[in-house]
Design a protein around this motif. Structure first.
Motif, short mmCIF file in Angstrom:
data_model
loop_
_atom_site.label_atom_id
_atom_site.label_comp_id
_atom_site.label_asym_id
_atom_site.label_seq_id
_atom_site.Cartn_x
_atom_site.Cartn_y
_atom_site.Cartn_z
N LEU A 69 0.88 -1.17 0.00
CA LEU A 69 0.00 0.00 0.00
C LEU A 69 0.91 1.21 0.00
CD1 LEU A 69 -2.77 1.40 0.34
CD2 LEU A 69 -2.52 1.08 2.81
N ASN A 127 1.55 5.28 -0.52
CA ASN A 127 0.95 6.62 -0.52
C ASN A 127 2.02 7.69 -0.62
OD1 ASN A 127 -2.14 6.70 0.05
ND2 ASN A 127 -1.36 5.00 1.29
N GLU A 159 -5.24 2.13 6.33
CA GLU A 159 -4.40 0.92 6.45
C GLU A 159 -5.21 -0.22 7.08
OE1 GLU A 159 -1.26 2.55 8.78
OE2 GLU A 159 -0.07 3.17 7.03
N VAL A 212 -0.47 -6.55 4.73
CA VAL A 212 -0.27 -5.27 4.05
C VAL A 212 1.06 -4.66 4.49
CG1 VAL A 212 -1.16 -2.93 3.71
CG2 VAL A 212 -2.76 -4.84 3.96
N SER A 234 2.62 -1.16 4.35
CA SER A 234 2.20 0.21 4.05
C SER A 234 3.40 1.15 4.10
CB SER A 234 1.15 0.66 5.08
OG SER A 234 0.77 1.99 4.83
N GLN A 243 4.30 5.26 3.31
CA GLN A 243 3.94 6.62 2.89
C GLN A 243 5.21 7.45 2.95
OE1 GLN A 243 3.87 9.77 4.79
NE2 GLN A 243 3.26 10.78 2.90
N TYR A 274 -9.82 2.82 -1.69
CA TYR A 274 -8.70 1.94 -1.34
C TYR A 274 -9.20 0.51 -1.14
CZ TYR A 274 -5.48 5.85 -0.31
OH TYR A 274 -4.68 6.95 -0.38
#
Ligand code: DQA
Length: 150
Positions: free
Chosen positions: A6, A8, A32, A46, A48, A50, A131
């Motif tokens: 994921l 961002n 998330e 996941v 994640s 960013q 998402y």
């Protein structure tokens, strides 16, 4: 455990207090959690990431070639993030582009995405739900039986 990325981009780390009239009040942590819920049924975790820096995002993509695929909100890098685009061009798995806001209803400079032509699909304007949809679309791409119609 199979893991999806994921990703961002810039200014998405402050979701919840960033122009809530445009981006809503959900935080990145909320998103998330919702994405994790969505992919749990496929047995995925996941990863994640960013970052406000394009280079960090490029590195995260390189480091995630072992993931099953990705959901990517590039933020403003949609407009001219050429190194992000090149990193995604050599990403060996499906990935979905997501934008919280309806970029087509906004300023003209948001109407083109340099990464969109490479994406499996693009979701815009549905807020955080986009998402979730992106995660579901990814499952349908990676687990063929989960998306028999695609
Ligand atoms: C965004 C749309 C972009 O144009 C903007 O620069 C963002 C957020 C969205 O999710 O709606 O940072 O990607």
């Amino acid at each position: 455990m199979a893991t999806m990325l994921l990703l961002n981009g810039p200014n998405l780390g402050i979701l919840g207090r960033r122009e809530p009239e445009i981006y809503g009040t959900a935080t990145l942590q909320d998103i998330e959690k919702w994405v994790a819920e969505e992919v749990a049924e496929a047995g995925w975790g996941v990863r994640s990431v960013q970052s406000d820096s394009e280079g960090d995002l490029v590195r995260a993509i390189h480091d995630s070639h072992d993931a099953v695929g990705a959901v990517v909100n590039p933020g403003a890098l949609m407009i001219a993030g050429w190194s992000l685009r090149d990193a995604l061009a050599s990403y060996p798995h499906p990935w979905i582009e997501v934008h919280l806001s309806n970029v087509w209803a906004r300023e003209a400079f948001r109407h083109e995405s340099v990464i969109a032509p490479l994406a499996s699909g693009v979701i815009v304007g549905l807020g955080p739900f986009g998402y979730r949809l992106g995660a579901r679309a990814l499952i349908s791409r990676v687990v063929p039986a989960a998306g028999a119609e695609s």
